[in-house]
Enzyme design. Structure first.
Site, PDB file in Angstrom:
ATOM      1  N   PRO A   1       0.787  -1.234   0.000  1.00  0.00           N
ATOM      2  CG  PRO A   1      -0.132  -1.101   2.125  1.00  0.00           C
ATOM      3  CD  PRO A   1       0.518  -2.066   1.185  1.00  0.00           C
ATOM      4  CG  ASN A   2      -0.297   4.262   1.321  1.00  0.00           C
ATOM      5  OD1 ASN A   2      -1.278   4.804   0.806  1.00  0.00           O
ATOM      6  ND2 ASN A   2      -0.352   3.673   2.499  1.00  0.00           N
TER       7      ASN A   2
ATOM      8  NE  ARG B   1       4.214   6.637   1.170  1.00  0.00           N
ATOM      9  CZ  ARG B   1       4.419   5.411   1.680  1.00  0.00           C
ATOM     10  NH1 ARG B   1       4.813   4.412   0.906  1.00  0.00           N
ATOM     11  NH2 ARG B   1       4.212   5.189   2.953  1.00  0.00           N
TER      12      ARG B   1
ATOM     13  CE1 TYR C   1       9.016   5.086   2.499  1.00  0.00           C
ATOM     14  CE2 TYR C   1       7.396   6.822   2.875  1.00  0.00           C
ATOM     15  CZ  TYR C   1       7.969   5.629   3.245  1.00  0.00           C
ATOM     16  OH  TYR C   1       7.527   4.967   4.366  1.00  0.00           O
TER      17      TYR C   1
ATOM     18  CG  ASN D   1       8.447  -2.097   0.064  1.00  0.00           C
ATOM     19  OD1 ASN D   1       7.912  -2.207   1.172  1.00  0.00           O
ATOM     20  ND2 ASN D   1       9.030  -0.982  -0.335  1.00  0.00           N
TER      21      ASN D   1
ATOM     22  CB  ALA E   1       1.543   0.081   6.091  1.00  0.00           C
TER      23      ALA E   1
ATOM     24  CD  GLU F   1      11.158  -7.427   5.550  1.00  0.00           C
ATOM     25  OE1 GLU F   1      11.879  -8.303   6.076  1.00  0.00           O
ATOM     26  OE2 GLU F   1      10.464  -6.633   6.208  1.00  0.00           O
TER      27      GLU F   1
ATOM     28  CG  HIS G   1      11.278  -2.318   4.219  1.00  0.00           C
ATOM     29  ND1 HIS G   1       9.908  -2.286   4.162  1.00  0.00           N
ATOM     30  CD2 HIS G   1      11.619  -3.462   4.845  1.00  0.00           C
ATOM     31  CE1 HIS G   1       9.441  -3.377   4.741  1.00  0.00           C
ATOM     32  NE2 HIS G   1      10.452  -4.109   5.164  1.00  0.00           N
TER      33      HIS G   1
ATOM     34  NE  ARG H   1      10.318   5.803   8.389  1.00  0.00           N
ATOM     35  CZ  ARG H   1       9.360   5.683   7.473  1.00  0.00           C
ATOM     36  NH1 ARG H   1       9.516   4.809   6.482  1.00  0.00           N
ATOM     37  NH2 ARG H   1       8.277   6.428   7.533  1.00  0.00           N
TER      38      ARG H   1
HETATM   39  C1  DQA Z   1       8.315   1.024   3.526  1.00  0.00           C
HETATM   40  C2  DQA Z   1       8.466   1.226   5.032  1.00  0.00           C
HETATM   41  C3  DQA Z   1       7.138   0.973   5.727  1.00  0.00           C
HETATM   42  O1  DQA Z   1       7.288   1.148   7.131  1.00  0.00           O
HETATM   43  C4  DQA Z   1       6.093   1.940   5.227  1.00  0.00           C
HETATM   44  O2  DQA Z   1       4.837   1.655   5.817  1.00  0.00           O
HETATM   45  C5  DQA Z   1       5.995   2.006   3.742  1.00  0.00           C
HETATM   46  C6  DQA Z   1       7.201   1.862   2.936  1.00  0.00           C
HETATM   47  C7  DQA Z   1       9.622   1.381   2.764  1.00  0.00           C
HETATM   48  O3  DQA Z   1       9.723   0.994   1.598  1.00  0.00           O
HETATM   49  O4  DQA Z   1      10.496   2.055   3.316  1.00  0.00           O
HETATM   50  O5  DQA Z   1       4.921   2.251   3.190  1.00  0.00           O
HETATM   51  O6  DQA Z   1       8.064  -0.358   3.287  1.00  0.00           O
END
Ligand code: DQA
Length: 149
Positions: A9-10, A17, A22, A74, A77, A98, A100, A107
């Protein structure tokens, strides 16, 4: 090698965002980067993004039947909340990494938990887009030649 690149998501809001975290590159930029990286490593890739946990679970399950040989995920959240994604990765038992974009270890406390990590061979965080390239390199080269092959 056939790879599935999953984004949660997002991540479709990249470039809009929280640019301080990011960056300014868009999701389309990420897709182009990943495609190029797969090409360089001789991999065929499919990229899938969803804001819905169930759709991500469905796509992981589908990977079992469609010849996918490795997953880069990835979960965004859902990393910090989803037992369903963990169980889906365990169910298909495909090599998974995984990724990120940000360094989640630096964080908020709630980002220190990753449910999916237990089903992944490796976690790469804090390297931006390059983290995806590192995951693709691991699955296509390092892993095959290494002890995990
Ligand atoms: C994320 C880190 C997560 O904590 C966050 O909710 C994201 C992006 C990252 O790519 O740094 O949406 O996965």
């Amino acid at each position: 090698m056939k790879l599935l690149i999953l984004n949660g998501p997002n991540l479709n809001m990249l470039g809009i965002r929280e640019k301080n975290i990011y960056g300014t590159q868009t999701y389309a930029d990420l897709e182009a980067f990943v495609k190029e990286s797969c090409k360089q490593h001789g991999a065929v890739c499919e990229i899938f993004q969803s804001n819905s946990e169930g759709a991500l679970v469905d796509r992981i399950q589908q990977a079992y039947f469609d010849g996918t040989e490795g997953i880069v995920i990835n979960p965004a959240a859902y990393t910090h909340t989803s037992v369903a994604l963990l169980d889906a990765l365990k169910a298909v038992s495909l090599p998974a990494v995984e990724v990120h974009l940000s360094d989640v270890s630096k964080r908020e406390d709630f980002r220190q938990i990753s449910y999916v990590r237990a089903a992944c061979e490796k976690t790469i965080a804090g390297h931006g887009f390059e983290g995806y390239a590192m995951a693709i390199a691991y699955l296509t080269e390092e892993r095959e030649g290494g002890k995990k092959a």
